[in-house]
Design an enzyme around this catalytic site. Sequence first.
Site, mmCIF file in Angstrom:
data_model
loop_
_atom_site.group_PDB
_atom_site.id
_atom_site.type_symbol
_atom_site.label_atom_id
_atom_site.label_comp_id
_atom_site.label_asym_id
_atom_site.label_seq_id
_atom_site.Cartn_x
_atom_site.Cartn_y
_atom_site.Cartn_z
ATOM 1 N N SER D 45 0.816 -1.219 0.000
ATOM 2 C CA SER D 45 0.000 0.000 0.000
ATOM 3 C C SER D 45 0.850 1.269 0.000
ATOM 4 C CB SER D 45 -0.901 -0.007 1.240
ATOM 5 O OG SER D 45 -1.736 1.119 1.254
ATOM 6 N N GLY D 46 0.518 2.199 -0.906
ATOM 7 C CA GLY D 46 1.104 3.535 -0.864
ATOM 8 C C GLY D 46 2.578 3.642 -1.185
ATOM 9 N N SER D 75 -4.583 -1.323 0.033
ATOM 10 C CA SER D 75 -5.843 -1.175 0.764
ATOM 11 C C SER D 75 -6.999 -1.859 0.024
ATOM 12 C CB SER D 75 -6.153 0.300 0.986
ATOM 13 O OG SER D 75 -6.211 0.977 -0.249
ATOM 14 N N ASP D 76 -6.809 -2.151 -1.250
ATOM 15 C CA ASP D 76 -7.847 -2.822 -2.029
ATOM 16 C C ASP D 76 -7.689 -4.348 -2.020
ATOM 17 O OD1 ASP D 76 -9.108 -0.368 -3.153
ATOM 18 O OD2 ASP D 76 -7.126 -0.098 -4.018
ATOM 19 N N HIS D 95 -6.415 -2.825 -10.456
ATOM 20 C CA HIS D 95 -7.273 -1.705 -10.089
ATOM 21 C C HIS D 95 -6.511 -0.436 -10.418
ATOM 22 C CE1 HIS D 95 -9.918 1.000 -8.091
ATOM 23 N NE2 HIS D 95 -9.097 1.266 -7.102
ATOM 24 N N HIS D 97 -7.065 4.108 -11.333
ATOM 25 C CA HIS D 97 -7.949 5.268 -11.458
ATOM 26 C C HIS D 97 -7.638 5.968 -12.782
ATOM 27 C CE1 HIS D 97 -9.426 5.790 -7.077
ATOM 28 N NE2 HIS D 97 -8.882 4.600 -7.172
ATOM 29 N N ASP D 120 -13.745 -5.958 -30.361
ATOM 30 C CA ASP D 120 -12.615 -6.881 -30.390
ATOM 31 C C ASP D 120 -12.386 -7.505 -29.013
ATOM 32 O OD1 ASP D 120 -11.925 -6.669 -33.067
ATOM 33 O OD2 ASP D 120 -10.539 -5.007 -32.745
ATOM 34 N N HIS D 171 -16.459 5.169 -8.307
ATOM 35 C CA HIS D 171 -15.123 4.794 -7.864
ATOM 36 C C HIS D 171 -14.175 4.735 -9.069
ATOM 37 C CE1 HIS D 171 -11.973 3.158 -5.565
ATOM 38 N NE2 HIS D 171 -12.250 1.881 -5.658
#
Lengths: 231, 231, 231, 231
Positions: D45-46, D75-76, D95, D97, D120, D171
């Site tokens: 994380s981070g 954290s995910d 994951h 963003h 496709d 999200h």
Amino acid sequence: MSYTHIQQAAYEANMQLPKLGLVLFTFGNVSAADRGLGVFAIKPSGVPYDELSPDKMVIVDFDGNTVQGSLRPSSDTKTHAVLYKYWEGIGGIVHSHSTYATAWAQSQRDIPIFGTTHADHNTVDIPCAPPMSDEMIKGNYEYETGFQIMNCFNERKLDYREVEMVLVGNHAPFTWGKTPEKAVYNSAVLESVAQMAYLTEQINGNAPRLKDALIKKHYERKHGPDSYYGQ
Amino acid sequence: MSYTHIQQAAYEANMQLPKLGLVLFTFGNVSAADRGLGVFAIKPSGVPYDELSPDKMVIVDFDGNTVQGSLRPSSDTKTHAVLYKYWEGIGGIVHSHSTYATAWAQSQRDIPIFGTTHADHNTVDIPCAPPMSDEMIKGNYEYETGFQIMNCFNERKLDYREVEMVLVGNHAPFTWGKTPEKAVYNSAVLESVAQMAYLTEQINGNAPRLKDALIKKHYERKHGPDSYYGQ
Amino acid sequence: MSYTHIQQAAYEANMQLPKLGLVLFTFGNVSAADRGLGVFAIKPSGVPYDELSPDKMVIVDFDGNTVQGSLRPSSDTKTHAVLYKYWEGIGGIVHSHSTYATAWAQSQRDIPIFGTTHADHNTVDIPCAPPMSDEMIKGNYEYETGFQIMNCFNERKLDYREVEMVLVGNHAPFTWGKTPEKAVYNSAVLESVAQMAYLTEQINGNAPRLKDALIKKHYERKHGPDSYYGQ
Amino acid sequence: MSYTHIQQAAYEANMQLPKLGLVLFTFGNVSAADRGLGVFAIKPSGVPYDELSPDKMVIVDFDGNTVQGSLRPSSDTKTHAVLYKYWEGIGGIVHSHSTYATAWAQSQRDIPIFGTTHADHNTVDIPCAPPMSDEMIKGNYEYETGFQIMNCFNERKLDYREVEMVLVGNHAPFTWGKTPEKAVYNSAVLESVAQMAYLTEQINGNAPRLKDALIKKHYERKHGPDSYYGQ
């Protein structure tokens, strides 16, 4: 028979696509023809650009039959073959899914001629061929894609030697030229013109098409008998 | 007569255009003038940026006649010549087809002054000169482009020493400055301001122009008699 | 007195701005404070990023007086000074004209909280302080800019330790943090959130604000007493 | 027990995210599973991407318990764990963003299938799972995120082996695949498709969905029993 000259040309032209920001992963292909030999070299299907080399380019004839090469040619090969077979003046073809040109194709709209950047290369709106009939799609799809492009040009009385680019509705752009380098150049020009036309309509929803005198002037200073652009 | 100093200056300024993302292929040119000698050095027409060198820059006088150089000068040379001839304070000119500025030109709209980024450089909306009459286009086109720009400034009572940029309707931007470096700087500023103004209108269709007090403040802190920006 | 530690910190933080795509030319500045010494180091005005070095950072006290340095400090220095003077918890400040954040500032709109990317950093819409009155502008402009920011926070009952960013209407963003690195980080986050919020409204003109439960959850998992993000 | 093979795979896949322009700072994570061992390796994380190394990847089982590693996992992590536990065919999860996909998620809209670039890879609109209920958010949030994704697929009768991507409303996107490389590939494809769909709607507010025959043709030439794309 040696095909290394068109393999080298196709390789170099393919490698321009990622450099010009026109492809993600393997979503594009360039071919280079030798009209004397009646064949073209084309990117193998699904091979990443950084794994390409000239000898991996597949040699195909104008009916779409593989003449030399151990790899499977681009899935769009038959579209290239048809265009080479019927449009005798072209020596290179590019297919890409470049962002802005593809968005126009998905919108099923011609790209309006809004400025001189466009007129430096074409005198007309960049045509968007309509999506194919279900029969054509279910049949020999990539082969029919070539005819869909040519039908669009015939119906609009366009000359492929003057308009070297087309959008295939819901699909993506094809460009061509006397050489593969010119075809790649046309793909980059198309992407730039597509982005500018998008922005133009966002800025002015009533932006008028370029006036005829400017279309004629800009096209002829680059392409007319008295052209004075370039060396 | 040696022109190497303006050839070098023009070369370096031209090479900034691709670095700043302002040109695709050869769609732009910069010139550098020596007012004492009454000439300017300009990019040769259609030569790719990575093939340029200082000695390839063509020397042209303020009437547009080539003075030295074996290559053909930029097709926009006469526009540069006219601006140098009548606007005596400028030493460099840039023409580009940068994306956002060209989209505004194609939209035939002035770029509204929406913020301090704009006001740091201009106190007015960036003018978009109207497209030329058919007579001007069919005549000495590039020469008339220079007059179209000057007419626009005259009608709006703008001073070319304060407003160093213009959009030519349906065409693309021109910028200038005391030096070619400043002209290139202005082209990059124009492109950034053009992008921000586009986004501003998308975010708020009723975005108001910047208030007069802020226009004055920001312009004067950079350009007024009591300026305090820079060293 | 040695200031090299904050000069080094300010230098490194300033050099992050072009790397993160947040500045064109010199349109931005970062400062780094030493609260024990009551001073901050700030970028000199109008000096290009590639000509910066730590020793060129100017040392200024919290009233805006230059303490050490032969160059003139950033024209925005007084805004930094005011914020350091009244907001005792901050150790670094960034001002930029980054494209999307500036477009929102020019639009005079708060950036709505549309998603978890935003909520990971703030629980509220990112505030846009209104443009200043003509009196403030004509007076001690940069000094008043600092008060305009603080007035905006006071009126909305925002805490500068929780909301580390603001848009100044018609102008551009300021961000801050406990360190200059955190302030730069916040500028990049703001630019990303600003771009996503712009796109969100384009895709869905009726996009709702993020629901309260998600705002609380995402903020607290990064910043609450039981945070579990990071090491 | 040695986990170096999945740590290496997770490391390499994570490092692709910044190269492909899919993450800012630490806003993304990739995991790589070994189904035989019943664990996956995931980004800590981070931790910034340029400080990552294979040995920093944390080993977690399919219930979300850390099996090996001194750093705290993403954290995910629980979302990854749930998807691995119930979707037995996947070996990698991403994951991010990324800008355009996140904007669609914030808009709470499925991405319509507008063209062959989309077809496709998927035969359906890319689903946007609705935001979770307050109870789910206040409870075991990341664990529930996994169920929210699976509920969305169940309700729409989608197969995770055919549709390897989803937007979580308000999200951001998740993608997966048989391998972490494929999951990363899917994230880049999703971002490109999301940008093109956004532009398509801007260019033509009434752009129709791709016709069924083309959806079927393009999907099957890449993924059907008689596929002829690739080697």
